[in-house]
Write an enzyme that holds these catalytic residues in place. Structure first.
Site, mmCIF file in Angstrom:
data_model
loop_
_atom_site.group_PDB
_atom_site.id
_atom_site.type_symbol
_atom_site.label_atom_id
_atom_site.label_comp_id
_atom_site.label_asym_id
_atom_site.label_seq_id
_atom_site.Cartn_x
_atom_site.Cartn_y
_atom_site.Cartn_z
ATOM 1 N N CYS A 134 5.751 -0.155 7.221
ATOM 2 C CA CYS A 134 5.366 1.056 6.503
ATOM 3 C C CYS A 134 6.554 1.456 5.633
ATOM 4 C CB CYS A 134 5.026 2.173 7.490
ATOM 5 S SG CYS A 134 4.603 3.727 6.684
ATOM 6 N N LEU A 135 6.295 1.741 4.358
ATOM 7 C CA LEU A 135 7.395 2.107 3.464
ATOM 8 C C LEU A 135 8.073 3.394 3.913
ATOM 9 C CD1 LEU A 135 5.868 1.250 -0.034
ATOM 10 C CD2 LEU A 135 7.472 -0.096 1.336
ATOM 11 N N GLN A 139 3.074 9.921 1.037
ATOM 12 C CA GLN A 139 4.345 9.189 1.114
ATOM 13 C C GLN A 139 5.252 9.467 -0.079
ATOM 14 O OE1 GLN A 139 2.280 5.245 2.112
ATOM 15 N NE2 GLN A 139 4.191 5.094 3.246
ATOM 16 N N HIS A 153 -2.591 7.636 6.838
ATOM 17 C CA HIS A 153 -1.603 8.522 6.191
ATOM 18 C C HIS A 153 -2.273 9.799 5.672
ATOM 19 C CE1 HIS A 153 2.200 6.438 6.286
ATOM 20 N NE2 HIS A 153 1.720 5.338 5.758
ATOM 21 N N GLY A 206 0.846 -1.185 0.000
ATOM 22 C CA GLY A 206 0.000 0.000 0.000
ATOM 23 C C GLY A 206 0.881 1.234 0.000
ATOM 24 N N HIS A 227 -4.534 1.594 7.496
ATOM 25 C CA HIS A 227 -3.171 2.126 7.548
ATOM 26 C C HIS A 227 -3.008 3.279 6.550
ATOM 27 C CE1 HIS A 227 1.365 1.533 7.835
ATOM 28 N NE2 HIS A 227 1.240 2.274 6.743
ATOM 29 N N GLU A 228 -3.437 3.054 5.300
ATOM 30 C CA GLU A 228 -3.282 4.094 4.270
ATOM 31 C C GLU A 228 -4.188 5.288 4.557
ATOM 32 O OE1 GLU A 228 -0.746 3.683 2.606
ATOM 33 O OE2 GLU A 228 -0.524 1.535 2.925
HETATM 34 ZN ZN ZN Z 1 2.563 3.501 5.811
#
Ligand code: ZN
Length: 165
Positions: free
Chosen positions: A92-93, A49, A138, A44, A134-135
């Site tokens: 998380c990226l 991000q 963000h 995701g 999660h997304e």
């Molecule tokens: Zn993340």
């Protein structure tokens, strides 16, 4: 098609609330977000991000198992949730190398605009429900560190910052 640089914590953009998408043409951004997510081995990726402060994210929770299921959610709203708490370690990226145990709702009902512009509503559970929450976080400037108690947060922050040295 391009792989975009991923913003990493503690970049202040990860703590900002994003603006709704209005009439922007997003095709290139969406294609680049998928390229970036797959290249980074993620499931995701939210627009902030990659430094775009707009309410959209891409996800594909099954591609690593060989069955791609790409989804784009623009201006998503969580309409309802099955409030059974489920704790799982989340990566998380934007916080590479750290898995944080985060409590999420078991299932969610989401309304969103698709890339083609039409509005959808659907129920999600399992890993997809977790990824959406999660997304979605963000888009509101919330990361996994914000979802744990102060003591746990301090531990994980220290470990993460130590790794960045
Ligand atoms: Zn993340």
């Amino acid at each position: 098609m391009a792989i975009l640089p991923i913003v990493t914590w503690p970049d202040p953009r990860l703590s900002q609330k994003c603006d709704p998408v209005e009439n922007e043409v997003l095709d290139d951004l969406i294609a680049d977000m998928f390229d970036t997510m797959y290249a980074a081995q993620g499931r995701g990726l939210a627009a902030p991000q990659v430094g775009v402060m707009k309410r959209l994210f891409v996800m594909d929770v099954t591609w690593k198992e060989g069955e791609p299921s790409p989804k784009v959610m623009i201006n998503p709203t969580i309409m309802a949730a099955e409030r059974v708490p489920v704790v799982m370690e989340e990566g998380c990226l934007s916080i590479p190398g750290v898995l944080v145990p985060v409590e999420r709702h078991k299932a969610v009902t989401v309304q969103w605009t698709a890339a083609e512009g039409d509005i959808h509503m659907d129920d999600f559970d399992g890993f997809e429900a977790r990824c959406i929450q999660h997304e979605f976080d963000h888009l509101n400037g919330v990361v996994t560190f914000d979802r744990v108690d102060a003591q746990t947060r301090a531990q994980f922050e220290t470990a993460y910052l130590e790794m960045q040295k």
